[in-house]
Scaffold this motif. Structure first.
Motif, PDB file in Angstrom:
ATOM      1  N   VAL A 166       0.852  -1.202   0.000  1.00  0.00           N
ATOM      2  CA  VAL A 166       0.000   0.000   0.000  1.00  0.00           C
ATOM      3  C   VAL A 166       0.883   1.247   0.000  1.00  0.00           C
ATOM      4  O   VAL A 166       0.610   2.231  -0.710  1.00  0.00           O
ATOM      5  N   SER A 167       1.979   1.194   0.756  1.00  0.00           N
ATOM      6  CA  SER A 167       2.881   2.342   0.821  1.00  0.00           C
ATOM      7  C   SER A 167       3.489   2.626  -0.553  1.00  0.00           C
ATOM      8  O   SER A 167       3.585   3.774  -0.994  1.00  0.00           O
ATOM      9  N   PHE A 168       3.889   1.547  -1.226  1.00  0.00           N
ATOM     10  CA  PHE A 168       4.449   1.667  -2.580  1.00  0.00           C
ATOM     11  C   PHE A 168       3.419   2.305  -3.524  1.00  0.00           C
ATOM     12  O   PHE A 168       3.714   3.279  -4.224  1.00  0.00           O
ATOM     13  N   ASP A 169       2.216   1.761  -3.522  1.00  0.00           N
ATOM     14  CA  ASP A 169       1.134   2.315  -4.361  1.00  0.00           C
ATOM     15  C   ASP A 169       0.905   3.798  -4.061  1.00  0.00           C
ATOM     16  O   ASP A 169       0.648   4.596  -4.971  1.00  0.00           O
ATOM     17  N   SER A 170       0.964   4.114  -2.783  1.00  0.00           N
ATOM     18  CA  SER A 170       0.671   5.490  -2.375  1.00  0.00           C
ATOM     19  C   SER A 170       1.720   6.453  -2.935  1.00  0.00           C
ATOM     20  O   SER A 170       1.383   7.546  -3.393  1.00  0.00           O
TER      21      SER A 170
END
Ligand SMILES: Nc1nc2c(ncn2[C@@H]2O[C@H](COP(=O)(O)OP(=O)(O)OP(=O)(O)O)[C@@H](O)[C@H]2O)c(=O)[nH]1
Ligand SMILES: [Mg+2]
Length: 300
Positions: A166-170
């Motif tokens: 999720v952090s990467f996507d964000s």
């Protein structure tokens, strides 16, 4: 009540106790012992309390202080000098500026994100929130509501998704939408839960791999009513993910205030913000003078 009054009212217990000790006191051993006990009771912790008393003793004798009002001023100066302070930078040169929010359960992480977002939005920043708390039921929805309320973009996956993913996507989303600031919410975790702490380490690793300058800030949110346990917790977090700042919440409640001093002194990490309520505006920049005034002001 304005924010300063709220802080002051939260810290009134400490103020009253110290006031009763210092008023009309002879500055003898009994006085210093009672004051030391009061500082410990105010959550400064043993080491710092002893250290503060040593310095106060020296100052009082050096300046030949005999009046309570002068002793209080001296004590205030000592405490202010122990409170590092740095503001959250107002400009965000490398875009996106990435703020990772960490801390134990229920300390006020998500609420603080809402408050910080609101502040940034009021300053005209384009903000995106990333829901990397995929652990607690309802956490994603809670952050989504803050995003809607403050006019931020929002990135999430499903519950139980990998928080690092999720952090990467964000970050990717923040780049493609040219956001000024990305704030990542994470699940509350106890510092002694090894797997959860490893997850935090992984989040940071994945962020760094994607964007070497990030995360620009790692803020540990601490509930001021936690007392001395907060020190150990913060030390473990700081060992795993190097903290750049602290946010001390719930200073409107029954907190005694000293934990802020103990934390910043022990970790050498500045306090960025303090939370004095559940509302969107109940956040302020940390100001050591105002803080010590709230703890010790007007007592003689
Ligand atoms: N009185 C007071 N309450 C606060 C403050 N900050 C947060 N809270 C309250 O604390 C409770 C928990 O807040 P959250 O923001 O959900 O805490 P969290 O750290 O995100 O919790 P988890 O995600 O479950 O770990 C909520 O009821 C908030 O309204 C504050 O400064 N003062
Ligand atoms: Mg949360």
């Amino acid at each position: 009540m304005d924010i300063f009054s709220r802080l002051k009212s939260g810290l009134s217990k400490t103020r009253l106790q110290i006031s009763s000790i210092i008023k009309g006191a002879e500055f003898d051993d009994t006085f210093f012992d009672s004051l030391e006990e009061a500082l410990i009771a105010a959550d400064l912790g043993l080491d710092l309390s002893v250290d503060v008393i040593d310095r106060l003793r020296e100052d009082i004798s050096q300046k030949g202080i005999t009046e309570a009002a002068d002793a209080i001023e001296s004590l205030k100066e000592i405490l202010v000098s122990d409170l590092h302070a740095e503001k959250v930078p107002e400009e965000f040169p490398p875009k996106p500026w990435v703020i990772l929010i960490v801390g134990v359960n229920g300390v006020g992480k998500t609420t603080t994100i809402g408050k910080i977002s609101n502040e940034l939005r009021n300053n005209g920043k384009k903000v995106i929130l990333g829901a990397a708390d995929t652990f607690r039921a309802g956490a994603i929805e809670q952050l989504r509501i803050w995003a809607q309320r403050t006019g931020c973009d929002f990135v999430s996956q499903h519950e139980r998704a990998d928080a690092a993913s999720v952090s990467f996507d964000s970050i990717e989303a923040a780049k493609s939408r040219s956001s000024d600031v990305l704030i990542l919410d994470t699940a509350g975790r106890l510092h002694n839960k090894v797997n959860l702490m490893k997850e935090l380490e992984k989040i940071v690793r994945v962020i760094k791999k994607n964007t070497p300058h990030a995360p620009n800030e790692i803020l540990l949110v601490v509930d001021a009513t936690t007392g001395q346990n907060a020190i150990k917790q913060a030390q473990v977090f700081n060992d795993i993910v190097p903290l750049t700042g602290l946010v001390i919440t719930k200073l409107d409640g029954t907190a005694k205030g000293g934990v802020a001093l103990a934390l910043t002194k022990k970790l050498g990490v500045p306090i960025r913000k303090i939370g004095v309520g559940e509302g969107i505006d109940d956040l302020q920049d940390f100001d050591p003078h105002a803080y010590v005034e709230a703890m010790l002001g007007d007592i003689v």
